[in-house]
Design an enzyme around this catalytic site. Sequence first.
Site, PDB file in Angstrom:
ATOM      1  N   ASP A 151     -98.323 -11.482   9.931  1.00 45.66           N
ATOM      2  CA  ASP A 151     -99.319 -11.902   8.950  1.00 45.66           C
ATOM      3  C   ASP A 151     -99.450 -10.888   7.807  1.00 45.66           C
ATOM      4  OD1 ASP A 151    -101.309 -13.612   8.019  1.00 45.66           O
ATOM      5  OD2 ASP A 151    -102.298 -13.771   9.961  1.00 45.66           O
ATOM      6  N   ASP A 206    -103.874 -21.291   4.790  1.00 48.43           N
ATOM      7  CA  ASP A 206    -104.001 -21.982   6.082  1.00 48.43           C
ATOM      8  C   ASP A 206    -104.325 -23.466   5.951  1.00 48.43           C
ATOM      9  OD1 ASP A 206    -103.632 -19.463   6.963  1.00 48.43           O
ATOM     10  OD2 ASP A 206    -105.423 -19.372   8.218  1.00 48.43           O
TER      11      ASP A 206
HETATM   12  C1  GLA Z   1    -104.126 -15.948   9.038  1.00 44.74           C
HETATM   13  C2  GLA Z   1    -102.950 -16.852   9.304  1.00 44.74           C
HETATM   14  C3  GLA Z   1    -103.304 -17.862  10.385  1.00 44.74           C
HETATM   15  C4  GLA Z   1    -103.722 -17.133  11.643  1.00 44.74           C
HETATM   16  C5  GLA Z   1    -104.854 -16.169  11.363  1.00 44.74           C
HETATM   17  C6  GLA Z   1    -105.156 -15.265  12.540  1.00 44.74           C
HETATM   18  O1  GLA Z   1    -105.182 -16.659   8.480  1.00 44.74           O
HETATM   19  O2  GLA Z   1    -102.532 -17.497   8.133  1.00 44.74           O
HETATM   20  O3  GLA Z   1    -102.231 -18.750  10.632  1.00 44.74           O
HETATM   21  O4  GLA Z   1    -102.607 -16.435  12.162  1.00 44.74           O
HETATM   22  O5  GLA Z   1    -104.550 -15.333  10.248  1.00 44.74           O
HETATM   23  O6  GLA Z   1    -106.187 -14.360  12.295  1.00 44.74           O
END
Ligand code: GLA
Length: 404
Positions: A151, A206
């Site tokens: 990430d 997301d």
């Molecule tokens: C980010 C990523 C998600 C998930 C969260 C976890 O938002 O884009 O897909 O992995 O972190 O904290």
Amino acid sequence: MITVKRISWITVFLFILLPMQAQKFQGLAKTPPMGWNSWNKFACDVSEAKIREVADAMVVSGMKNAGYQYIVIDDCWQVSRDTLGFIVADPQRFPSGIKALADYIHSKGLKFGIYSCAGDKTCAGRPAGRGHEYQDALMYAKWGVDYLKYDWCNTDKLNTEGAYITMRDALYSAGRPIVFSLCEWGNNKPWLWASAVGQLWRTTGDIFNCFDCEKNNGTWFAHGVLQILDMQEGLRKYAGSDHWNDPDMLEVGNGMVVNEDRAHFTLWCMLAAPLIAGNDLRNMSPETKTILTNEEVIAINQDSLGIQGFKYASKDSVETWLKPLSKGQWAVCVLNRGKVSKNFSLDWKIFSVTDSLTRRVLNTAGKEVFKVRDIWQHKELGETRKSLNTEIPAHDVLCLKLYK
Ligand code: GLA
């Protein structure tokens, strides 16, 4: 003087050196990766008991047979680092340790994935990889990790490409082939540089479980299915075997209505997207299971040509998407974005398309006749001599395979 003999020795020496040069592991994702990830449904509520049950369900539900392989624990499995800096899993939630969990998942014939982040802390505030890349990679290799999602939270002034290359090199030097999934949300156009770094890269922020919405989370927006779909515009030329655009994990089974779930899944298949389920596999409705295990639509996603599909036409909220498939076949999927059902007609006799990227031609206007198969109804619809007249419900798709 350099003799011919000496030149050939230099060549041999260079060839010996080549494989030692850091690179990504090649050939780990010839077709888009398929699996499951804990985040969309469980967020931080992960434990070894739950992950084992999900792995069991992946086998029993028929998902493993349909091609799903990876079980990936997302954020929140980690709590601290020990005095030597090694990452420590939550002892309450993972009392047997990560290695035992990986062994269990492998014993089911599945593969095991884990999550970390390039910053100081993960997005959920847990200890992350910055400054510990080689140490973490060794630990992952020791545990038997097969897939790493990495990430981009809390990265301060880090250079994106550099940070991901550091982790790629760390994984490579640890020696265990691990799929590297970049998750920097498309901020730094990873499609331009990440094909040499990982097997897949997120193209957007997301997803959340809504078909046509945006959600303001304060500092960032979560996107619905249609919003993410529209953000894929112009990216297909960057994807292919072993380097995929990732429009984020699936929300099938997480609360949308069944036709929306079907449309979401179909579009992800047309995009040659990684198919990472994000629902509770232990409690799936028959409809959810039918969608996630439809091998005909999965075959479109997993086609060996690895060509991402494209939007060919758009009119009155109805979009026609095409994807060239191996053996001269084509997938033709029609999406109704609207809130009411729509009539749709297609006269194959005047239909001719050239894919501008691959120069492949679908021409049913000439001599070529294809058989037409509805891949959701699992039904033959005849041939392209006969025109198509149908109705597509709101937020749903018609998906056809043209073959000979
Ligand atoms: C980010 C990523 C998600 C998930 C969260 C976890 O938002 O884009 O897909 O992995 O972190 O904290």
